[in-house]
Enzyme design. Structure first.
Site, PDB file in Angstrom:
ATOM      1  N   LYS A  77       5.871  -8.508  -5.780  1.00 16.57           N
ATOM      2  CA  LYS A  77       4.530  -8.432  -6.397  1.00 16.57           C
ATOM      3  C   LYS A  77       4.572  -9.110  -7.757  1.00 16.57           C
ATOM      4  O   LYS A  77       5.554  -8.938  -8.519  1.00 16.57           O
ATOM      5  CB  LYS A  77       4.148  -6.964  -6.552  1.00 16.57           C
ATOM      6  CG  LYS A  77       2.718  -6.716  -7.057  1.00 16.57           C
ATOM      7  CD  LYS A  77       2.439  -5.217  -7.093  1.00 16.57           C
ATOM      8  CE  LYS A  77       1.008  -4.929  -7.556  1.00 16.57           C
ATOM      9  NZ  LYS A  77       0.736  -3.484  -7.635  1.00 16.57           N
ATOM     10  N   SER A 152      -3.404  -2.104  -5.303  1.00 17.00           N
ATOM     11  CA  SER A 152      -3.378  -3.438  -5.850  1.00 17.00           C
ATOM     12  C   SER A 152      -2.269  -4.330  -5.275  1.00 17.00           C
ATOM     13  O   SER A 152      -2.255  -5.530  -5.551  1.00 17.00           O
ATOM     14  CB  SER A 152      -3.210  -3.370  -7.371  1.00 17.00           C
ATOM     15  OG  SER A 152      -1.993  -2.726  -7.674  1.00 17.00           O
ATOM     16  N   SER A 176      -1.321   2.221  -5.254  1.00 17.91           N
ATOM     17  CA  SER A 176      -1.286   0.770  -5.038  1.00 17.91           C
ATOM     18  C   SER A 176      -0.200   0.253  -4.117  1.00 17.91           C
ATOM     19  O   SER A 176      -0.171  -0.943  -3.845  1.00 17.91           O
ATOM     20  CB  SER A 176      -1.186   0.040  -6.380  1.00 17.91           C
ATOM     21  OG  SER A 176      -2.412   0.183  -7.068  1.00 17.91           O
TER      22      SER A 176
END
Lengths: 472, 102
Positions: A77, A152, A176
């Site tokens: 990420k 996210s 997330s």
């Protein structure tokens, strides 16, 4: 191309049926073909990946792999720092920022021989539940590209689901990892707060953030967790137990009545009810429990998270991180205000504003201090429940993955997506999200929540659930 | 502490918070933002009505040291990576924007 797990590839490398360089090349080609449609990756790191793969190949040739992860292609990420690689946090503010050091989790993965294919898309500064807040465009759900992948860590979950990597690292502040894992039909672990170092994770809310794995199987999540967790002297917010708790044979699972709401979509309720029946047939014992502070989790979370965000993002003044494109001939303060206004997105600004407000004179006691005290109630509820049960079962999302654009214009509607996940972060507990059904071709995930440092119990039950779901 | 009352988010309050937050909003953004902010604030203000709160005790904080041990080793690569990101540079002379006002 095969949908490899970590264990599959480890076995193939051992038998020399395939090599790390071959696998990495295949993944890079697949990303080039499919990423334009899904936008899981913000960018790939092919030179780094191939260099790591070549080194791995030499180790495998000598039958001397560093770990289960040696030669395994991962995505990361884009709020986790890899030295010498751009790290944007999905924001224009950091568009040109190049990390000057490795996050601890990255150092550990490098020592384990893992390979990094690239950095995945995310809601800007990890703020969001759909990956639509990325300054560079949304990621699409591989199971239905008209729908969101969750957020996210949407890019990471979508990349795993689409087999554009073998596994990924995400971060979870209020769901997330778990929400995108549920929306993309993959596995996601939010570890106990403090068990994985946050050094090198771009901070959003320091008392809530945790890095964790997003994988195709529970066993893969276990492997990744074991590598990335552990003591790091550079993160003094780490909390590690002196002794690991003992594992029990028979597990009692709590089902909180407050978690099952009439506002949930029918397909989600139906899938969970079927799952509970299946678990009961398999001999698991369930007990209804109550977590009375749960209904306040969302507002408590948003006060605390916004407060910490307003503090953590104050450092972004357009001077420190990355070369800027705009030369504006104004004095410093005017430039500071303007650049933050220009380079930070709407959701980021909303949360900074909320945090600034609730921390300001006259409102601090009513909002922030109250939220911190209510957080204790939430944590106490969980700890009290864990005296009666060993695990807690809960939904991850009240809905199936929603359509792109459906909630983005209504911030409060978007916040309600987190209704089942935030309480776990407030209490600092570990939770594992597993897909259990695919009504209408869309995934439903459930989460098992454990007491602190009981990830082993989560993996144990997760692996069993996976096994009997696959037999259905 | 201000009394708990329903807050009316007007543009002046938004501008005041924006100044504290070091954020600039364009005029055309302000009214829409004020509306969203009102909705968000109403949402989180549920906690104002909750009377039963826990006690935050310092004993919950784990007894750890806040002195970090920094990593030993070569930091020359990190230095160069950091310096490369300055807007203007001549060797070790680094230019940033003027921050002192006349």
């Amino acid at each position: 191309m095969e949908n490899y797990t970590i264990l599959d590839l480890y076995s193939l490398y051992q038998k020399k049926e395939v090599s790390p360089v071959e696998v990495v090349e295949l993944y890079l080609q697949k990303i080039e073909a499919e990423n334009p449609k899904l936008f899981c990756y913000l960018f790939t790191t092919p030179e780094l990946a191939l260099e790591q793969a070549r080194l791995s190949e030499k180790r495998w040739a000598c039958e001397n792999p560093l770990s289960f992860l040696d030669g395994i292609p991962l995505s990361i990420k884009d709020n986790i720092l890899i030295k010498g690689v751009r790290c944007t946090a999905g924001s224009k503010m950091l568009e040109n920022y190049v990390a000057s050091y490795d996050a601890t989790v990255i150092s550990k993965l490098k020592k384990a021989g893992a390979v990094f294919l690239g950095k995945t898309n995310l809601d800007e500064f990890a703020m969001g539940s759909s990956t639509e807040n990325s300054a560079f465009g949304p990621t699409r759900n591989p199971l239905d590209p008209e729908r969101v992948p969750g957020g996210s860590s949407g890019g990471s979950a979508a990349a795993v689901s689409a087999n554009l990597c073998v596994a990924s690292l995400g971060s979870d502040t209020g769901g997330s990892i778990r929400l995108p894992a549920a929306f993309c039909g993959v596995v996601g672990l939010k570890p106990t707060y403090g068990s994985v170092s946050r050094y090198g994770l771009i901070a959003m809310a320091s008392s809530l953030d945790q890095i964790g794995p997003i994988t195709k199987t529970v066993s893969d999540a276990r492997i990744l967790f074991e590598v990335i967790s552990g003591k790091d002297t550079r993160d003094f917010s780490q909390v590690l137990p002196e002794e690991m708790p003992e594992e029990k044979e028979k597990i009692v699972i709590g089902v909180p009545k407050e978690y099952f709401l009439s506002e949930m979509e029918e397909e989600v309720i139906g899938a969970i009810q079927d799952f509970l029946e299946l678990m009961t047939e398999k001999g698991y014992e369930f007990q209804e429990i109550s977590l009375p502070s749960l209904p306040l989790s969302l507002p408590v979370y948003y006060v605390i998270v916004a407060s910490e965000i307003s503090s953590n993002l104050a450092r972004y003044d357009d001077l420190r991180y990355g070369k800027k494109k705009v030369k504006v001939e104004r004095d410093f303060w005017e430039y500071y205000f303007q650049s933050r206004g220009e380079f930070l997105g709407k959701e980021v600004k909303r949360r900074i504003m909320l945090g600034t407000f609730v921390l300001s004179t006259g409102y601090y006691e009513a909002y922030y201090k109250k939220a911190v005290l209510l957080r204790e109630n939430i944590r106490e509820d969980f700890l009290r429940a864990f005296k009666k049960v060993d695990l807690i079962l809960a939904p991850v999302s009240p809905s199936l993955p929603f359509k792109l654009g459906e909630k983005i214009t209504d911030p409060v509607k978007m916040y309600l997506s987190d209704i089942f996940t935030v309480s776990v972060n407030l209490a600092g507990l570990p939770a594992l999200s597993i897909p259990i059904a695919f009504p209408k071709g869309l995934p439903v995930g459930i989460q098992f929540i454990a007491p602190p440092f009981k990830e082993a119990t989560l993996f144990k039950i997760g692996e069993k659930v996976e096994a009997f779901l696959s037999q259905r | 502490m201000k009394k708990e009352q329903s807050l009316n988010i007007d543009l002046n309050l938004v501008k005041k918070i924006a100044k504290l937050a070091r954020l600039e909003f364009k005029e055309e953004e302000l009214s829409n933002f004020a509306l969203e902010f009102q909705q968000i604030l109403s949402f989180v203000s549920q906690i104002l009505r909750e009377s039963s709160v826990g006690h935050f005790t310092i004993s919950r904080v784990q007894p750890f040291s806040n002195l970090r041990e920094d990593e030993e080793g070569d930091s020359s690569t990190e230095r160069e990576l950091l310096l490369e990101q300055f807007l203007e540079r001549e060797g070790d002379y680094l230019k940033i924007r003027k921050i002192l006002e006349k």
